[in-house]
Design a protein around this motif. Structure first.
Motif, PDB file in Angstrom:
ATOM      1  N   ASN A 190       0.847  -1.182   0.000  1.00 28.99           N
ATOM      2  CA  ASN A 190       0.000   0.000   0.000  1.00 28.99           C
ATOM      3  C   ASN A 190       0.888   1.238   0.000  1.00 28.99           C
ATOM      4  OD1 ASN A 190      -2.721  -1.178   0.214  1.00 28.99           O
ATOM      5  ND2 ASN A 190      -2.010  -1.916   2.205  1.00 28.99           N
ATOM      6  N   TRP A 191       0.326   2.359  -0.423  1.00 28.58           N
ATOM      7  CA  TRP A 191       1.126   3.587  -0.480  1.00 28.58           C
ATOM      8  C   TRP A 191       1.057   4.305   0.860  1.00 28.58           C
ATOM      9  CZ3 TRP A 191       0.534   6.038  -6.024  1.00 28.58           C
ATOM     10  CH2 TRP A 191       1.178   5.181  -6.939  1.00 28.58           C
ATOM     11  N   THR A 192       1.709   3.697   1.853  1.00 32.06           N
ATOM     12  CA  THR A 192       1.770   4.222   3.212  1.00 32.06           C
ATOM     13  C   THR A 192       3.216   4.241   3.689  1.00 32.06           C
ATOM     14  OG1 THR A 192       1.584   2.050   4.281  1.00 32.06           O
ATOM     15  CG2 THR A 192      -0.480   3.146   3.673  1.00 32.06           C
ATOM     16  N   LYS A 193       3.506   4.982   4.742  1.00 30.43           N
ATOM     17  CA  LYS A 193       4.854   4.997   5.312  1.00 30.43           C
ATOM     18  C   LYS A 193       5.239   3.618   5.832  1.00 30.43           C
ATOM     19  CE  LYS A 193       5.447   9.835   6.736  1.00 30.43           C
ATOM     20  NZ  LYS A 193       5.690  10.738   7.893  1.00 30.43           N
ATOM     21  N   ALA A 194       4.296   2.927   6.472  1.00 26.71           N
ATOM     22  CA  ALA A 194       4.583   1.612   7.051  1.00 26.71           C
ATOM     23  C   ALA A 194       5.008   0.606   5.989  1.00 26.71           C
ATOM     24  CB  ALA A 194       3.361   1.100   7.806  1.00 26.71           C
ATOM     25  N   ALA A 195       4.408   0.685   4.816  1.00 27.03           N
ATOM     26  CA  ALA A 195       4.732  -0.270   3.752  1.00 27.03           C
ATOM     27  C   ALA A 195       6.191  -0.174   3.338  1.00 27.03           C
ATOM     28  CB  ALA A 195       3.827  -0.036   2.547  1.00 27.03           C
ATOM     29  N   PHE A 196       6.735   1.033   3.338  1.00 22.38           N
ATOM     30  CA  PHE A 196       8.105   1.227   2.856  1.00 22.38           C
ATOM     31  C   PHE A 196       9.157   1.185   3.970  1.00 22.38           C
ATOM     32  CE2 PHE A 196       5.332   3.149  -0.297  1.00 22.38           C
ATOM     33  CZ  PHE A 196       5.848   2.652  -1.481  1.00 22.38           C
ATOM     34  N   THR A 197       8.710   1.184   5.220  1.00 20.50           N
ATOM     35  CA  THR A 197       9.679   1.212   6.321  1.00 20.50           C
ATOM     36  C   THR A 197       9.563   0.038   7.288  1.00 20.50           C
ATOM     37  OG1 THR A 197       8.175   2.592   7.654  1.00 20.50           O
ATOM     38  CG2 THR A 197       9.794   3.725   6.268  1.00 20.50           C
ATOM     39  N   LYS A 198       8.410  -0.617   7.366  1.00 19.46           N
ATOM     40  CA  LYS A 198       8.198  -1.667   8.359  1.00 19.46           C
ATOM     41  C   LYS A 198       7.749  -3.005   7.783  1.00 19.46           C
ATOM     42  CE  LYS A 198       6.877   1.570  12.062  1.00 19.46           C
ATOM     43  NZ  LYS A 198       5.811   1.928  13.027  1.00 19.46           N
ATOM     44  N   ASN A 199       6.843  -2.959   6.811  1.00 21.41           N
ATOM     45  CA  ASN A 199       6.212  -4.191   6.333  1.00 21.41           C
ATOM     46  C   ASN A 199       7.123  -4.989   5.398  1.00 21.41           C
ATOM     47  OD1 ASN A 199       4.015  -3.220   7.701  1.00 21.41           O
ATOM     48  ND2 ASN A 199       2.784  -2.803   5.880  1.00 21.41           N
ATOM     49  N   ALA A 200       6.968  -6.304   5.447  1.00 17.09           N
ATOM     50  CA  ALA A 200       7.575  -7.177   4.431  1.00 17.09           C
ATOM     51  C   ALA A 200       6.633  -7.144   3.235  1.00 17.09           C
ATOM     52  CB  ALA A 200       7.736  -8.594   4.964  1.00 17.09           C
ATOM     53  N   ASP A 201       7.020  -6.437   2.185  1.00 18.65           N
ATOM     54  CA  ASP A 201       6.156  -6.184   1.044  1.00 18.65           C
ATOM     55  C   ASP A 201       6.942  -6.313  -0.245  1.00 18.65           C
ATOM     56  OD1 ASP A 201       3.320  -5.596   0.987  1.00 18.65           O
ATOM     57  OD2 ASP A 201       3.713  -4.013   2.461  1.00 18.65           O
ATOM     58  N   LEU A 202       6.250  -6.128  -1.369  1.00 17.22           N
ATOM     59  CA  LEU A 202       6.897  -6.183  -2.677  1.00 17.22           C
ATOM     60  C   LEU A 202       6.333  -5.101  -3.586  1.00 17.22           C
ATOM     61  CD1 LEU A 202       8.005  -9.036  -4.882  1.00 17.22           C
ATOM     62  CD2 LEU A 202       6.241  -7.554  -5.822  1.00 17.22           C
ATOM     63  N   VAL A 203       7.234  -4.464  -4.328  1.00 17.16           N
ATOM     64  CA  VAL A 203       6.841  -3.508  -5.373  1.00 17.16           C
ATOM     65  C   VAL A 203       7.415  -4.006  -6.694  1.00 17.16           C
ATOM     66  CG1 VAL A 203       7.143  -1.177  -6.292  1.00 17.16           C
ATOM     67  CG2 VAL A 203       6.651  -1.506  -3.860  1.00 17.16           C
ATOM     68  N   LEU A 204       6.560  -4.080  -7.706  1.00 14.77           N
ATOM     69  CA  LEU A 204       6.965  -4.499  -9.051  1.00 14.77           C
ATOM     70  C   LEU A 204       6.722  -3.357 -10.022  1.00 14.77           C
ATOM     71  CD1 LEU A 204       7.812  -6.913 -10.964  1.00 14.77           C
ATOM     72  CD2 LEU A 204       5.361  -7.246 -11.325  1.00 14.77           C
ATOM     73  N   VAL A 205       7.730  -3.065 -10.840  1.00 12.09           N
ATOM     74  CA  VAL A 205       7.606  -2.040 -11.881  1.00 12.09           C
ATOM     75  C   VAL A 205       7.827  -2.711 -13.230  1.00 12.09           C
ATOM     76  CG1 VAL A 205       8.449   0.144 -12.790  1.00 12.09           C
ATOM     77  CG2 VAL A 205       8.463  -0.250 -10.316  1.00 12.09           C
ATOM     78  N   LEU A 206       6.871  -2.535 -14.135  1.00 10.66           N
ATOM     79  CA  LEU A 206       6.954  -3.109 -15.476  1.00 10.66           C
ATOM     80  C   LEU A 206       6.891  -1.986 -16.505  1.00 10.66           C
ATOM     81  CD1 LEU A 206       4.450  -6.091 -15.039  1.00 10.66           C
ATOM     82  CD2 LEU A 206       6.938  -6.283 -15.264  1.00 10.66           C
ATOM     83  N   TYR A 207       7.861  -1.987 -17.417  1.00 10.77           N
ATOM     84  CA  TYR A 207       7.907  -1.009 -18.504  1.00 10.77           C
ATOM     85  C   TYR A 207       7.379  -1.720 -19.753  1.00 10.77           C
ATOM     86  CZ  TYR A 207      10.941   1.271 -15.099  1.00 10.77           C
ATOM     87  OH  TYR A 207      11.450   1.839 -13.944  1.00 10.77           O
TER      88      TYR A 207
END
Length: 365
Positions: free
Chosen positions: A315-332
């Motif tokens: 999610n686009w939250t502070k916690a997602a980028f600093t605390k959570n075990a998450d994944l971001v995928l970028v496709l061109y």
């Protein structure tokens, strides 16, 4: 009135034809000797086609390595997961926030009798999972500062499914989600075994990037901000939760550059966690809508200039980028079919949403 004689003439002909059939007892003949046999033959063919259409699932392959799935485009996400696990031959790796669907748990348990199954999970969202799967699967309860929020399925160390869908009945059947299927053994190895948190790769002549959060949280956030700041024509956002101030600022900046911007938030989140961000964006003239369906809009996607997709589990939250075990995928993206899919999905999301009225008291003068 000019058509009245033609109508009367046509009615007389129909009446005469019906009388002819009745007089010669041909109506029963046509029904029992022609129409009924055709109906009997065609019904099984129709049901066979219907069952085949509903149950057939296409997976990524070496020839077609990138496929998008969404229940909003009538894809059966649960069938994708279930059938792919069922057909797995050597190994299953699952990193998941919510795993409560009974049929998927049963399939994992059955497959665990013959092949290695690794499940990394969040105990708060997957209660009693250890009791259900411990007999045949290797279970790992992940503990982080935040949530173990990933949704990653890797099969036979080559086939990957990731995105926003949890393995829960509500998420699979009701919530709005996007799942990306990839055939990419090196990416599979990165997701399973790598100690690195960033992986750039190419798939079907298209560039891509994978970020594992929170370790690569700063890099993932920087890439999202960079892509938004570089947008030239359009930005379409569909987000379950949007609270990160830097992303909101970047979206407002894009609007001020005359980029056509459309943001859709989950209807419940728009009234709660995302309310402040929504009011901030609306006050600056950004078009912000809220989903109207009873189910959750669970997307974490952004489409830039109809050719760059940002998605994943974060999610686009502070916690997602600093605390959570998450994944971001970028496709061109370059594939016209994938671009067409996203265009259709964004259109459906917009249709199923409603513009949020501006809170005049929030406007900064």
């Amino acid at each position: 009135m000019a058509y009245l004689p033609l109508f009367v003439s046509f009615a007389k002909k129909v009446k005469s034809f019906n009388f002819f059939l009745f007089r010669h007892n041909l109506s029963g003949f046509l029904f029992f000797r022609v129409f009924l046999p055709l109906l009997i033959v065609s019904l099984p063919l129709f049901f066979f086609w219907l069952v085949f259409t509903v149950t057939s699932v296409t997976f990524p392959s070496l020839e077609n390595p990138l496929i998008f799935y969404s229940n909003q485009t009538r894809d059966d996400i649960k069938a994708v997961f279930y059938q792919s696990i069922k057909e797995t031959k050597s190994h299953v790796y699952l990193s998941i926030y919510g795993l409560t669907d009974a049929s998927l748990i049963h399939m994992l348990k059955q497959k665990g009798l013959n092949i290695p199954i690794e499940v990394y999970y969040d105990s708060s969202a997957s209660p009693k999972l250890h009791k259900k799967l411990k007999s045949t699967c290797s279970l790992y309860q992940v503990k982080t500062k935040g949530l173990m929020h990933r949704k990653i399925l890797v099969l036979d160390k080559e086939l990957i499914f990731l995105g926003s869908a949890n393995f829960t009945p509500s998420s699979l059947l009701h919530h709005s989600n996007l799942v990306v299927g990839l055939y990419h053994p090196p990416l599979a190895s990165f997701l399973q075994d790598s100690i690195d948190s960033y992986y750039p790769f190419e798939i079907n002549q298209q560039q891509a990037e994978a970020f594992l959060l929170p370790t690569a949280g700063k890099e993932a956030l920087a890439r999202i901000l960079q892509l938004i700041n570089q947008a030239k024509k359009t930005i379409d956002v569909a987000a379950f939760t949007l609270t990160h101030p830097l992303i909101c600022d970047a979206l407002i900046s894009a609007k001020n550059r005359n980029v056509r911007l459309h943001v859709v938030l989950d209807g419940y989140s728009a009234k709660g966690a995302s309310k402040k961000a929504s009011e901030q964006l609306k006050a600056q003239g950004v078009s912000v809508c809220a989903s109207q369906a009873a189910h959750l809009l669970h997307h974490k996607l952004c489409v830039i200039d109809q050719e760059i997709l940002i998605t994943g589990s974060a999610n686009w939250t502070k916690a997602a980028f600093t605390k959570n075990a998450d994944l971001v995928l970028v496709l061109y993206l370059k594939d016209p079919k994938l671009k067409k899919f996203l265009k259709k999905l964004c259109k459906i999301i917009k249709i199923e949403s409603k513009l949020i009225e501006t809170n005049q008291s929030y406007i900064v003068k």
